[in-house]
Write a protein that holds these residues in place. Structure first.
Motif, PDB file in Angstrom:
ATOM      1  N   MET A   1       9.341  62.002  49.940  1.00  0.00           N
ATOM      2  CA  MET A   1      10.596  62.642  50.240  1.00  0.00           C
ATOM      3  C   MET A   1      11.420  61.832  51.233  1.00  0.00           C
ATOM      4  SD  MET A   1       9.798  66.738  50.423  1.00  0.00           S
ATOM      5  CE  MET A   1       8.821  66.576  51.882  1.00  0.00           C
ATOM      6  N   PHE A   2      10.778  60.991  52.006  1.00  0.00           N
ATOM      7  CA  PHE A   2      11.508  60.198  52.987  1.00  0.00           C
ATOM      8  C   PHE A   2      12.145  58.962  52.352  1.00  0.00           C
ATOM      9  CE2 PHE A   2       8.535  62.500  55.713  1.00  0.00           C
ATOM     10  CZ  PHE A   2       9.421  63.025  56.637  1.00  0.00           C
ATOM     11  N   HIS A   3      11.646  58.546  51.175  1.00  0.00           N
ATOM     12  CA  HIS A   3      12.146  57.321  50.559  1.00  0.00           C
ATOM     13  C   HIS A   3      13.007  57.574  49.334  1.00  0.00           C
ATOM     14  CE1 HIS A   3       9.630  55.100  53.288  1.00  0.00           C
ATOM     15  NE2 HIS A   3       8.585  55.817  52.912  1.00  0.00           N
ATOM     16  N   THR A   4      12.596  58.489  48.491  1.00  0.00           N
ATOM     17  CA  THR A   4      13.373  58.770  47.295  1.00  0.00           C
ATOM     18  C   THR A   4      12.972  60.119  46.696  1.00  0.00           C
ATOM     19  OG1 THR A   4      14.079  57.907  45.149  1.00  0.00           O
ATOM     20  CG2 THR A   4      11.780  57.580  45.722  1.00  0.00           C
ATOM     21  N   ILE A   5      13.931  60.731  46.041  1.00  0.00           N
ATOM     22  CA  ILE A   5      13.706  61.963  45.284  1.00  0.00           C
ATOM     23  C   ILE A   5      14.344  61.730  43.918  1.00  0.00           C
ATOM     24  CG2 ILE A   5      14.319  64.410  45.112  1.00  0.00           C
ATOM     25  CD1 ILE A   5      14.139  64.541  48.148  1.00  0.00           C
ATOM     26  N   PRO A   6      13.642  62.062  42.836  1.00  0.00           N
ATOM     27  CA  PRO A   6      14.202  61.825  41.503  1.00  0.00           C
ATOM     28  C   PRO A   6      15.500  62.603  41.297  1.00  0.00           C
ATOM     29  CG  PRO A   6      11.876  62.455  41.371  1.00  0.00           C
ATOM     30  CD  PRO A   6      12.298  62.639  42.789  1.00  0.00           C
ATOM     31  N   PRO A   7      16.436  62.053  40.534  1.00  0.00           N
ATOM     32  CA  PRO A   7      17.694  62.749  40.262  1.00  0.00           C
ATOM     33  C   PRO A   7      17.454  64.115  39.620  1.00  0.00           C
ATOM     34  CG  PRO A   7      17.781  60.487  39.478  1.00  0.00           C
ATOM     35  CD  PRO A   7      16.370  60.750  39.883  1.00  0.00           C
ATOM     36  N   ALA A   8      18.250  65.095  40.055  1.00  0.00           N
ATOM     37  CA  ALA A   8      18.119  66.450  39.531  1.00  0.00           C
ATOM     38  C   ALA A   8      19.422  67.205  39.741  1.00  0.00           C
ATOM     39  CB  ALA A   8      16.979  67.180  40.240  1.00  0.00           C
ATOM     40  N   GLN A   9      19.604  68.270  38.995  1.00  0.00           N
ATOM     41  CA  GLN A   9      20.770  69.142  39.180  1.00  0.00           C
ATOM     42  C   GLN A   9      20.664  69.880  40.506  1.00  0.00           C
ATOM     43  OE1 GLN A   9      23.278  69.112  37.056  1.00  0.00           O
ATOM     44  NE2 GLN A   9      24.490  70.574  38.214  1.00  0.00           N
ATOM     45  N   ALA A  10      19.439  70.282  40.839  1.00  0.00           N
ATOM     46  CA  ALA A  10      19.178  70.981  42.096  1.00  0.00           C
ATOM     47  C   ALA A  10      17.800  70.580  42.606  1.00  0.00           C
ATOM     48  CB  ALA A  10      19.240  72.485  41.894  1.00  0.00           C
ATOM     49  N   VAL A  11      17.638  70.641  43.912  1.00  0.00           N
ATOM     50  CA  VAL A  11      16.345  70.383  44.541  1.00  0.00           C
ATOM     51  C   VAL A  11      15.958  71.644  45.298  1.00  0.00           C
ATOM     52  CG1 VAL A  11      15.119  69.002  46.260  1.00  0.00           C
ATOM     53  CG2 VAL A  11      16.788  67.908  44.763  1.00  0.00           C
ATOM     54  N   MET A  12      14.703  72.070  45.138  1.00  0.00           N
ATOM     55  CA  MET A  12      14.239  73.260  45.842  1.00  0.00           C
ATOM     56  C   MET A  12      13.136  72.868  46.820  1.00  0.00           C
ATOM     57  SD  MET A  12      12.923  76.814  44.292  1.00  0.00           S
ATOM     58  CE  MET A  12      11.700  77.762  45.113  1.00  0.00           C
ATOM     59  N   LEU A  13      13.297  73.307  48.061  1.00  0.00           N
ATOM     60  CA  LEU A  13      12.309  73.063  49.106  1.00  0.00           C
ATOM     61  C   LEU A  13      11.853  74.421  49.634  1.00  0.00           C
ATOM     62  CD1 LEU A  13      14.237  70.286  51.041  1.00  0.00           C
ATOM     63  CD2 LEU A  13      12.355  69.937  49.433  1.00  0.00           C
ATOM     64  N   LYS A  14      10.617  74.779  49.388  1.00  0.00           N
ATOM     65  CA  LYS A  14      10.105  76.074  49.839  1.00  0.00           C
ATOM     66  C   LYS A  14       9.070  75.841  50.938  1.00  0.00           C
ATOM     67  CE  LYS A  14       7.796  80.296  48.445  1.00  0.00           C
ATOM     68  NZ  LYS A  14       7.103  80.998  47.370  1.00  0.00           N
ATOM     69  N   LEU A  15       9.398  76.337  52.136  1.00  0.00           N
ATOM     70  CA  LEU A  15       8.512  76.254  53.294  1.00  0.00           C
ATOM     71  C   LEU A  15       8.000  74.830  53.515  1.00  0.00           C
ATOM     72  CD1 LEU A  15       6.577  79.595  52.763  1.00  0.00           C
ATOM     73  CD2 LEU A  15       8.473  79.163  54.330  1.00  0.00           C
ATOM     74  N   VAL A  16       8.924  73.877  53.430  1.00  0.00           N
ATOM     75  CA  VAL A  16       8.611  72.466  53.652  1.00  0.00           C
ATOM     76  C   VAL A  16       9.179  71.993  54.984  1.00  0.00           C
ATOM     77  CG1 VAL A  16       9.048  70.121  52.814  1.00  0.00           C
ATOM     78  CG2 VAL A  16       8.519  71.934  51.187  1.00  0.00           C
ATOM     79  N   LEU A  17      10.435  72.292  55.227  1.00  0.00           N
ATOM     80  CA  LEU A  17      11.143  71.700  56.364  1.00  0.00           C
ATOM     81  C   LEU A  17      10.636  72.182  57.719  1.00  0.00           C
ATOM     82  CD1 LEU A  17      14.756  71.704  54.898  1.00  0.00           C
ATOM     83  CD2 LEU A  17      13.131  69.810  55.013  1.00  0.00           C
ATOM     84  N   HIS A  18      10.049  73.364  57.777  1.00  0.00           N
ATOM     85  CA  HIS A  18       9.600  73.855  59.082  1.00  0.00           C
ATOM     86  C   HIS A  18       8.426  73.044  59.640  1.00  0.00           C
ATOM     87  CE1 HIS A  18       6.857  76.238  56.513  1.00  0.00           C
ATOM     88  NE2 HIS A  18       6.040  76.207  57.552  1.00  0.00           N
ATOM     89  N   PHE A  19       7.807  72.196  58.825  1.00  0.00           N
ATOM     90  CA  PHE A  19       6.724  71.335  59.293  1.00  0.00           C
ATOM     91  C   PHE A  19       7.228  70.076  59.982  1.00  0.00           C
ATOM     92  CE2 PHE A  19       4.292  73.542  55.894  1.00  0.00           C
ATOM     93  CZ  PHE A  19       3.270  74.018  56.681  1.00  0.00           C
ATOM     94  N   TRP A  20       8.530  69.783  59.873  1.00  0.00           N
ATOM     95  CA  TRP A  20       9.075  68.510  60.317  1.00  0.00           C
ATOM     96  C   TRP A  20      10.053  68.681  61.482  1.00  0.00           C
ATOM     97  CZ3 TRP A  20       6.493  64.605  58.373  1.00  0.00           C
ATOM     98  CH2 TRP A  20       5.831  64.783  57.152  1.00  0.00           C
ATOM     99  N   THR A  21      10.245  67.600  62.233  1.00  0.00           N
ATOM    100  CA  THR A  21      11.218  67.587  63.321  1.00  0.00           C
ATOM    101  C   THR A  21      12.622  67.646  62.724  1.00  0.00           C
ATOM    102  OG1 THR A  21      11.435  65.184  63.326  1.00  0.00           O
ATOM    103  CG2 THR A  21       9.709  66.142  64.744  1.00  0.00           C
ATOM    104  N   ASP A  22      13.611  67.891  63.564  1.00  0.00           N
ATOM    105  CA  ASP A  22      15.000  67.914  63.099  1.00  0.00           C
ATOM    106  C   ASP A  22      15.386  66.577  62.471  1.00  0.00           C
ATOM    107  OD1 ASP A  22      15.103  70.473  64.101  1.00  0.00           O
ATOM    108  OD2 ASP A  22      16.478  70.005  65.735  1.00  0.00           O
ATOM    109  N   GLU A  23      14.982  65.482  63.102  1.00  0.00           N
ATOM    110  CA  GLU A  23      15.321  64.147  62.586  1.00  0.00           C
ATOM    111  C   GLU A  23      14.689  63.916  61.213  1.00  0.00           C
ATOM    112  OE1 GLU A  23      13.896  64.634  65.685  1.00  0.00           O
ATOM    113  OE2 GLU A  23      15.811  64.544  66.753  1.00  0.00           O
ATOM    114  N   ASP A  24      13.433  64.333  61.044  1.00  0.00           N
ATOM    115  CA  ASP A  24      12.786  64.182  59.749  1.00  0.00           C
ATOM    116  C   ASP A  24      13.435  65.074  58.694  1.00  0.00           C
ATOM    117  OD1 ASP A  24      10.999  62.277  60.691  1.00  0.00           O
ATOM    118  OD2 ASP A  24       9.399  63.718  61.078  1.00  0.00           O
ATOM    119  N   CYS A  25      13.839  66.274  59.083  1.00  0.00           N
ATOM    120  CA  CYS A  25      14.544  67.168  58.144  1.00  0.00           C
ATOM    121  C   CYS A  25      15.837  66.527  57.664  1.00  0.00           C
ATOM    122  CB  CYS A  25      14.844  68.509  58.800  1.00  0.00           C
ATOM    123  SG  CYS A  25      13.413  69.568  59.024  1.00  0.00           S
ATOM    124  N   VAL A  26      16.553  65.890  58.571  1.00  0.00           N
ATOM    125  CA  VAL A  26      17.793  65.206  58.196  1.00  0.00           C
ATOM    126  C   VAL A  26      17.493  64.107  57.184  1.00  0.00           C
ATOM    127  CG1 VAL A  26      19.641  63.709  59.038  1.00  0.00           C
ATOM    128  CG2 VAL A  26      19.046  65.784  60.306  1.00  0.00           C
TER     129      VAL A  26
END
Length: 113
Positions: A1-26
């Motif tokens: 997720m930090f390097h690339t995400i495959p092209p998509a119409q939408a991306v869904m992140l469920k209970l992922v971002l709360h594990f990371w710092t603000d900078e990593d979330c960005v």
């Protein structure tokens, strides 16, 4: 997720971002923004996360804060309120967001490029 995400119409992140710092979330959300089309073409990121807030009453708010302490001890992340999420979305280059639904402490957020 930090390097690339495959092209998509939408991306869904469920209970992922709360594990990371603000900078990593960005960084993660910047990669998501690169993977989706413009808002006019239907692109969006769907985020399901805990949204801190005192609106659920003092006992639920205390539980949320205790979970925040647990997150800080066991991971690099934390729980966030709506203002924290807004700042992250802006830093990641998104133009708008809306909280679609709140179910208890969890919320569904649509974020638009």
């Amino acid at each position: 997720m930090f390097h690339t995400i495959p092209p998509a119409q939408a991306v869904m992140l469920k209970l992922v971002l709360h594990f990371w710092t603000d900078e990593d979330c960005v960084k993660i959300l910047e990669q998501c923004r690169k993977a989706i089309p413009s808002r006019e073409e239907g692109g969006k990121v769907i985020i399901i996360e805990i949204i801190l807030g005192p609106s659920m009453g003092p006992i639920m708010y205390e539980s949320q804060l205790l979970m925040d302490m647990l997150m800080m001890v066991n991971t690099r992340g934390r729980q966030r309120d709506e203002n924290d999420w807004r700042e992250i979305f802006i830093k990641a280059g998104y133009s708008d967001y809306k909280i679609v639904k709140k179910i208890g402490t969890r919320g569904i957020i649509e974020v638009y490029p």
